[in-house]
Write an enzyme that holds these catalytic residues in place. Structure first.
Site, PDB file in Angstrom:
ATOM      1  N   SER A  45       0.842  -1.179   0.000  1.00  0.00           N
ATOM      2  CA  SER A  45       0.000   0.000   0.000  1.00  0.00           C
ATOM      3  C   SER A  45       0.891   1.247   0.000  1.00  0.00           C
ATOM      4  O   SER A  45       1.665   1.452  -0.930  1.00  0.00           O
ATOM      5  CB  SER A  45      -0.952  -0.034   1.200  1.00  0.00           C
ATOM      6  OG  SER A  45      -1.940   0.958   1.082  1.00  0.00           O
TER       7      SER A  45
ATOM      8  N   HIS B  31      -8.044  -5.076  -0.548  1.00  0.00           N
ATOM      9  CA  HIS B  31      -6.798  -4.347  -0.334  1.00  0.00           C
ATOM     10  C   HIS B  31      -5.784  -5.166   0.453  1.00  0.00           C
ATOM     11  O   HIS B  31      -4.578  -4.958   0.317  1.00  0.00           O
ATOM     12  CB  HIS B  31      -7.070  -3.021   0.385  1.00  0.00           C
ATOM     13  CG  HIS B  31      -5.868  -2.145   0.479  1.00  0.00           C
ATOM     14  ND1 HIS B  31      -5.126  -1.783  -0.630  1.00  0.00           N
ATOM     15  CD2 HIS B  31      -5.263  -1.576   1.539  1.00  0.00           C
ATOM     16  CE1 HIS B  31      -4.128  -1.011  -0.249  1.00  0.00           C
ATOM     17  NE2 HIS B  31      -4.170  -0.877   1.050  1.00  0.00           N
TER      18      HIS B  31
END
Length: 692
Positions: A550, A665
Site C-alpha cells: 500500500s 486491499h
C-alpha cells in the site's frame, strides 16, 4: 509543461495539449478481457518460476497450518454479557461469527454459540461473500447489521440479522443496503443512521458517503431523512449515536481530508453545535469528558499545548465556551501516545518510548486526575488494549507479544490483577534468537530506530528482509509472526522493521515531517536504515531484500527507482506507484492531505521528483522486483501495479507479477490465499538473496 517518463525509457511517450499520454492506461480497465489476459499471462510465468516445487508447497502448507490452527487466540469484543468473535480455521475457510460469555471465554475450551457460517451463506446464495463486520444493537443484542463484500472489496452490502432466530430479517422492514461504501449504525431497534450511495451527487470525490441520513424501519431507504451534508471535495460524512445511559447524544461530522474534520452535536430541536476543537485534532466524548489530541501545537489563551498531547475538558463546559484544559499526557523527544481507551470509570493509556510500550491508568476524581502504572504486563513485549466495555464495567483485555514472544491475552479489572487467559502457541524455535534495536542517521541528521531479529549463531552478513511503511501516522511496533519465524529466521535470515518518519512512533510530528513536500524524508530514512544494516555487518546490499504494501508499496517503488544499488530484491504489494493519477483512482482523492494534489503545479513539482511510474530508467541496474496486487482491491487501484510492471518489462528490467483475482486491499480473501501470498514472498526473496 509536458511531464514525460525518463528520457532513457524505450516506449514512446507523446504530449498532446501539454499532457502526458500513458501507453499503459488501458490496464486501468480492471475487468476488461484484454487486461485480465495480460494478468493471467504474467501470473502463469510467476507461478511456474517460484511455486512449482515441493519446497514451496511445504512452506505454503505450513503457513496455512498456522493461519488455520485452532490454537490461535480468539480475540473478542466485549458487549455486555457476551463476547463476539469472527473466526477462520481449516474447517471454516470463510469464517464463522459467534459469541460466548465471559465465564466461558476464560476457560481453556469455551463453548461458542455460532450465529452465522459465511461459507454456508455464500454457497446457499451463490455469492463470493467475504465477512466485512457487524454492528450489534445495544443493549438488547437481538439484532445486528452485518456487512459482506464480494471477494474482499471495501464496498459491501449490509443486511439486518435476527440474532435470536439466526436468520436475516428480509422484506420491506429490514435495514438492508445495496453494495456501496456504506456507514451504518444503530440508534434504536427501529432507527439507524446511514450514509451510502443514494444516487447522483451523494458520494464524495473519494467514493465515500457525502450525506448522512436517519432511516426509520418500514420506510424505503430513499425516504430516509437527511441530517447532515458535506461537500463533494470532503473525504466522507457520518452520523453516530452515543447510547451511554444518561449521556445519550447524537453526533454528525465531516472529514475535509484525511487529517482535518469538523464534528457537531445534534440537539433535540434539529440544530447542531460545533465541538470547537482544532480541525486537525482527534477528539472523543465520553460521559462528562471531552479528550483532545492536537496534531499540531495548539495555542489556547497563551498556553501552547504541543502536538501529540492528550488534553481533557468538561464536555458541557467546553461547549459553553470554557477552555479549561487538563494535560493528561505531554510528549517528549522519546515518548508518544499510542492509544487511549475508556473503561467505565478510567482512561487506559498506552505510550511508546522509543517504540516500546508502557501502560498506565488515569482516574478522574474531585481533585483532578490520578495516574498509576498498569502492572502485570509482560516485559519486552509490545502491548495494546484489545477490548473494553465502558457502558458496563472497568474490565479490559490487553494483548502482549514480541518478535520472538507469542501473544498473551490478559484480562483484568482496573484496581485488580492482570490474569493471562489465552496464550498463542509457538510456531518456531526462538531459543538462541535475539532482538536488538539500533538507530540509523538519516540525511538531515535525524536518528531513525529499527529492530533486528536473528539467530545468535549468525554472526556475519546474512539474507535480510527489511520491512517498512512510513505513512498515515501508523506505528510499526514489535509483534510475533510464526511465518516470519520458520520461513525466514530459522533458516538463518535476519528480519528488520524500520520505524521511519511518516509513521506515528514519536507522535504526530514524526508523521507530519514526511507528508506532502516532506515525503522525501521517509524515503531517506529507509535508505539510511539499509546503509546502516550494511555498515554494521548484518547484511550486504546484495543480500538485503525489502517488502512493503500500500503506502509501503509506494516506498518500495521509490527504493527501486531512487536507491536501486542498496538492495538485492524487492517485494512491492498492493502499491501506489503512478502518483500523477493516484487521486483519480478509487479512494485516491482521500489521500491528498498525505501526498498532495498532482493537478496543482506546485504539488506536482515535489510529487514528480519521486513518483515511481514517472521516474523509471531503462539504463539503470534495478534489483529483481515482485509486484503483487488484487483485482478486487477497490482502495488502491490495481492499475498502479499493472502499469509499473508493464513499463519495467518494456525497459528490460527483471520484474515478476502476481495478481489475486479476489482479495481486496489486503490481497487475500481467505487463509489459503493469504498463505499462498506469504509463501510467494518468502520464496522469491530467499531465492533472490541467496543466489551466488
Amino acid at each position: 509543461m509536458c511531464h514525460t517518463f525518463a528520457a532513457a525509457t524505450r516506449h514512446d511517450t507523446a504530449c498532446k495539449n501539454g499532457a502526458m499520454t500513458d501507453p499503459f492506461l488501458w490496464l486501468e480497465d480492471v475487468t476488461a478481457d484484454r487486461s485480465l489476459d495480460w494478468v493471467r499471462e504474467r501470473n502463469a510465468r510467476t507461478l511456474a518460476e517460484y511455486t512449482e516445487t515441493a519446497e514451496f508447497s511445504a512452506l505454503e502448507s505450513r503457513i496455512l497450518d498456522v493461519l488455520d490452527t485452532d490454537d490461535r487466540i480468539p480475540y473478542a469484543g466485549m458487549r455486555g454479557e457476551y463476547l463476539y468473535n469472527f473466526w477462520r480455521d481449516g474447517d471454516h475457510k470463510r469464517g464463522i461469527w459467534r459469541r460466548t460469555t465471559l465465564e466461558q471465554y476464560r476457560t481453556e475450551n469455551p463453548e461458542w454459540d455460532v450465529l452465522l457460517d459465511v461459507a454456508a451463506l455464500a454457497e446457499r446464495e451463490g455469492e463470493n461473500w467475504v465477512w466485512a463486520g457487524a454492528s450489534v444493537l445495544r443493549p438488547e443484542q437481538s439484532r445486528a447489521l452485518l456487512s459482506f463484500s464480494r471477494g474482499g472489496a471495501d464496498a459491501s452490502v449490509v443486511r439486518e440479522f435476527d440474532i435470536e432466530k439466526r436468520e436475516f430479517v428480509g422484506g420491506d422492514h429490514a435495514f438492508d443496503v445495496p453494495e456501496a461504501k456504506t456507514s451504518i449504525s444503530w440508534i434504536d431497534t427501529d432507527t439507524v443512521y446511514v450514509g451510502t450511495d443514494f444516487g447522483e451527487g451523494s458520494m464524495t470525490d473519494s467514493g465515500y458517503p457525502r450525506i448522512a441520513k436517519r432511516w426509520h424501519r418500514g420506510t424505503p431507504l430513499t425516504e430516509a431523512v437527511t441530517v447532515f451534508e458535506g461537500e463533494t471535495t470532503d473525504v466522507s460524512v457520518g452520523a453516530s449515536y452515543d447510547d451511554t445511559p444518561g449521556y445519550e447524544r447524537h453526533f454528525v461530522g465531516r472529514s475535509m481530508d484525511f487529517y482535518n474534520s469538523e464534528r457537531y452535536q445534534l440537539l433535540p430541536d434539529g440544530s447542531k453545535v460545533r465541538i470547537d476543537t482544532p480541525d486537525d485534532a482527534g477528539s472523543s466524548v465520553y460521559r462528562d469528558w471531552l479528550t483532545i489530541r492536537p496534531r499540531t501545537d495548539w495555542d489556547v489563551d497563551g498556553t501552547v499545548y504541543p502536538a501529540g498531547s492528550l488534553l481533557a475538558a468538561n464536555y458541557a463546559d467546553f461547549l459553553a465556551g470554557s477552555r479549561e484544559l487538563t494535560p493528561l499526557f505531554t510528549p517528549d523527544e522519546h515518548t508518544s501516545l499510542e492509544q487511549g481507551t475508556w473503561t467505565r470509570n478510567h482512561l487506559l493509556l498506552v505510550r511508546l518510548s522509543d517504540v516500546q510500550t508502557k501502560l498506565s491508568v488515569l482516574t478522574p476524581n474531585d481533585t483532578g486526575w490520578e495516574e498509576k502504572p498498569l502492572d502485570g504486563v509482560p516485559e519486552l513485549t509490545a502491548s495494546g488494549i484489545i477490548s473494553t466495555d465502558p457502558r458496563n464495567s472497568d474490565s479490559f483485555f490487553v494483548n502482549s507479544s514480541g518478535f520472538t514472544t507469542p501473544a498473551t491475552l490478559l484480562y483484568g479489572t482496573v484496581g485488580g490483577p492482570l490474569e493471562p487467559v489465552k496464550q498463542a502457541p509457538s510456531f518456531f524455535d526462538a531459543d538462541g534468537m535475539s532482538v536488538a534495536q539500533h538507530f540509523a542517521v538519516s540525511d538531515d541528521g535525524t536518528e531513525i530506530p529499527y529492530f533486528v531479529v536473528r539467530r545468535d549463531d549468525v554472526t556475519g552478513p546474512c539474507p535480510t528482509m527489511l520491512y517498512g511503511y512510513g505513512g498515515f501516522e501508523n506505528s510499526m511496533v514489535p509483534g510475533y509472526s510464526g511465518s516470519v519465524g520458520f520461513a525466514w529466521l530459522e533458516r538463518g535470515g535476519a528480519y528488520v522493521v524500520a520505524n521511519i518518519r511518516g509513521g506515528g512512533e514519536y507522535g504526530p510530528s514524526w508523521h507530519t515531517q514526511a507528508v506532502r513536500e516532506g515525503r522525501h524524508k521517509a524515503f531517506e530514512d529507509f535508505a539510511a536504515v539499509a546503509r546502516d544494516l550494511v555498515a554494521r555487518g548484518i547484511t550486504t546490499s546484495k543480500q538485503l531484500g525489502i517488502q512493503g504494501g500500500s503506502n509501503g508499496g509506494l516506498l518500495m517503488g521509490v527504493m527501486l527507482t531512487r536507491y536501486p544499488e542498496l538492495f538485492g530484491a524487492i517485494v512491492c504489494q498492493v502499491p501506489l506507484l503512478d502518483m500523477k493519477r493516484y487521486h483519480l483512482l478509487l479512494a485516491g482523492a482521500s489521500w491528498m492531505a498525505e501526498y498532495g494534489d498532482p493537478d496543482n503545479p506546485d504539488d506536482w513539482k515535489f510529487i514528480s521528483e519521486y513518483s515511481p511510474y514517472q521516474n523509471t530508467d531503462a539504463t539503470a541496474d534495478y534489483p529483481p522486483i515482485l509486484v503483487t496486487t488484487s483485482t478486487r482491491d477497490d482502495r488502491v487501484h490495481p492499475g498502479h501495479a499493472r502499469k509499473m510492471t508493464a513499463l519495467l518489462e518494456e525497459q528490460g528490467h527483471e520484474v515478476w507479477y502476481y495478481e489475486n483475482i479476489e482479495g481486496g486491499h489486503g490481497g487475500a480473501a481467505d487463509n489459503a490465499q493469504a498463505a499462498f501470498k506469504s509463501a510467494l514472498t518468502f520464496t522469491f526473496l530467499w531465492e533472490q538473496l541467496t543466489r551466488p
